[in-house]
Design a protein around this motif. Structure first.
Motif, short mmCIF file in Angstrom:
data_model
loop_
_atom_site.label_atom_id
_atom_site.label_comp_id
_atom_site.label_asym_id
_atom_site.label_seq_id
_atom_site.Cartn_x
_atom_site.Cartn_y
_atom_site.Cartn_z
N THR A 198 40.27 37.50 46.51
CA THR A 198 38.84 37.67 46.26
C THR A 198 38.56 38.73 45.20
OG1 THR A 198 38.57 39.37 47.97
CG2 THR A 198 38.28 37.07 48.66
N VAL B 42 35.15 34.36 43.95
CA VAL B 42 34.50 35.39 43.13
C VAL B 42 33.03 35.43 43.50
CG1 VAL B 42 33.89 36.13 40.78
CG2 VAL B 42 36.14 35.12 41.24
N THR B 43 32.49 36.65 43.69
CA THR B 43 31.07 36.82 43.98
C THR B 43 30.48 37.90 43.09
OG1 THR B 43 31.48 38.43 45.73
CG2 THR B 43 31.31 36.11 46.40
N TRP C 229 32.77 30.28 43.18
CA TRP C 229 32.12 31.34 42.40
C TRP C 229 30.68 31.37 42.85
CZ3 TRP C 229 31.01 31.40 36.42
CH2 TRP C 229 30.52 32.65 36.05
N THR C 230 30.27 32.47 43.50
CA THR C 230 28.91 32.61 44.01
C THR C 230 28.15 33.64 43.19
OG1 THR C 230 29.62 32.09 46.27
CG2 THR C 230 27.52 33.23 46.02
N ASN C 231 27.04 33.20 42.60
CA ASN C 231 26.09 34.07 41.89
C ASN C 231 24.86 34.17 42.76
OD1 ASN C 231 27.10 34.37 38.83
ND2 ASN C 231 27.65 32.36 39.62
N GLY D 45 25.23 36.47 36.75
CA GLY D 45 26.41 36.15 35.96
C GLY D 45 25.98 35.65 34.59
N SER E 216 37.97 26.86 46.22
CA SER E 216 37.68 27.80 45.13
C SER E 216 36.16 27.92 44.99
CB SER E 216 38.28 27.31 43.82
OG SER E 216 39.68 27.17 43.96
N ALA F 88 34.47 29.51 31.96
CA ALA F 88 34.73 29.69 33.39
C ALA F 88 35.18 28.36 33.97
CB ALA F 88 33.49 30.20 34.11
N ILE G 10 39.19 30.49 38.44
CA ILE G 10 39.20 30.62 39.89
C ILE G 10 39.87 29.35 40.41
CG2 ILE G 10 37.80 30.93 41.97
CD1 ILE G 10 35.52 31.87 39.98
N VAL H 26 36.41 26.63 37.70
CA VAL H 26 36.58 26.72 39.15
C VAL H 26 37.25 25.42 39.57
CG1 VAL H 26 35.43 27.04 41.37
CG2 VAL H 26 34.46 28.11 39.31
N LEU I 292 37.43 33.12 32.66
CA LEU I 292 37.52 33.31 34.10
C LEU I 292 38.07 32.03 34.71
CD1 LEU I 292 36.91 34.76 36.80
CD2 LEU I 292 34.57 33.84 36.64
#
Length: 168
Positions: A109, A134-135, A160-162, A139, A158, A151, A128, A153, A126
């Motif tokens: 993480t 990833v948080t 990615w949280t914005n 972003g 997997s 980026a 993931i 994902v 990036l």
């Protein structure tokens, strides 16, 4: 620098530089802990910095901004159940900066309590994968004119949280 094993701890109360004017490598593994403020991986133009976090129980806590590829080339890898907690992070910050961050494997993480930029004025990547998470709040990908942000994902689990805006 190698920091390895449960109970191993490195603390800095000022900046951490990995690859300031030359080449620098830091490996944090096997349950070791890194505690820092502001961080630069690949600081000056022409420098190369690499930092790797690997293994269950391995943690890095940063209370300031982390720059991966500030003006140089920076690489950060978070893998095999390692955790990185940061305030905010910048990948490929300045025009000559090239930064790559990979968060891979279930349990790996990277949590930013503020923003994450991928390609500020430079080039940022990036990745993931395979259950990495990833948080961040806001972003951004490709922030300034002439910058390049990418980026990816990929793989089951997997994420990615914005929690705020994502600018692309």
């Amino acid at each position: 620098l190698t920091l390895a094993g449960a109970g191993s701890l490195l603390t800095t109360t000022e900046r951490l530089y990995v690859g300031y004017n030359g080449t620098g490598t830091a490996n944090v593994t096997s349950g070791a802990d890194l505690s820092t403020t502001t961080n630069y991986i690949g600081t000056e133009a022409g420098s190369t910095g690499t930092l790797s976090l690997s293994g269950a129980g391995t943690t890095w806590t940063a209370t300031g901004t982390t720059y991966i590829g500030s003006d140089g080339t920076g690489t950060l890898t978070i893998e095999n159940d390692a955790d990185f907690t940061a305030t905010s992070s910048r990948i490929g910050e300045h025009a000559t900066g090239v930064g790559t961050v990979t968060v891979t494997g279930s349990g790996s993480t990277w949590a930013n309590s503020s923003s994450l930029h991928v390609g500020g004025e430079g080039t940022g990547t990036l990745i993931i994968s395979d259950g990495g998470v990833v948080t961040n709040t806001s972003g951004a990908i490709g922030v300034a004119a002439g910058s390049t942000g990418t980026a990816t994902v990929t793989g089951a689990g997997s994420i990615w949280t914005n929690s705020d805006n994502l600018h692309i």
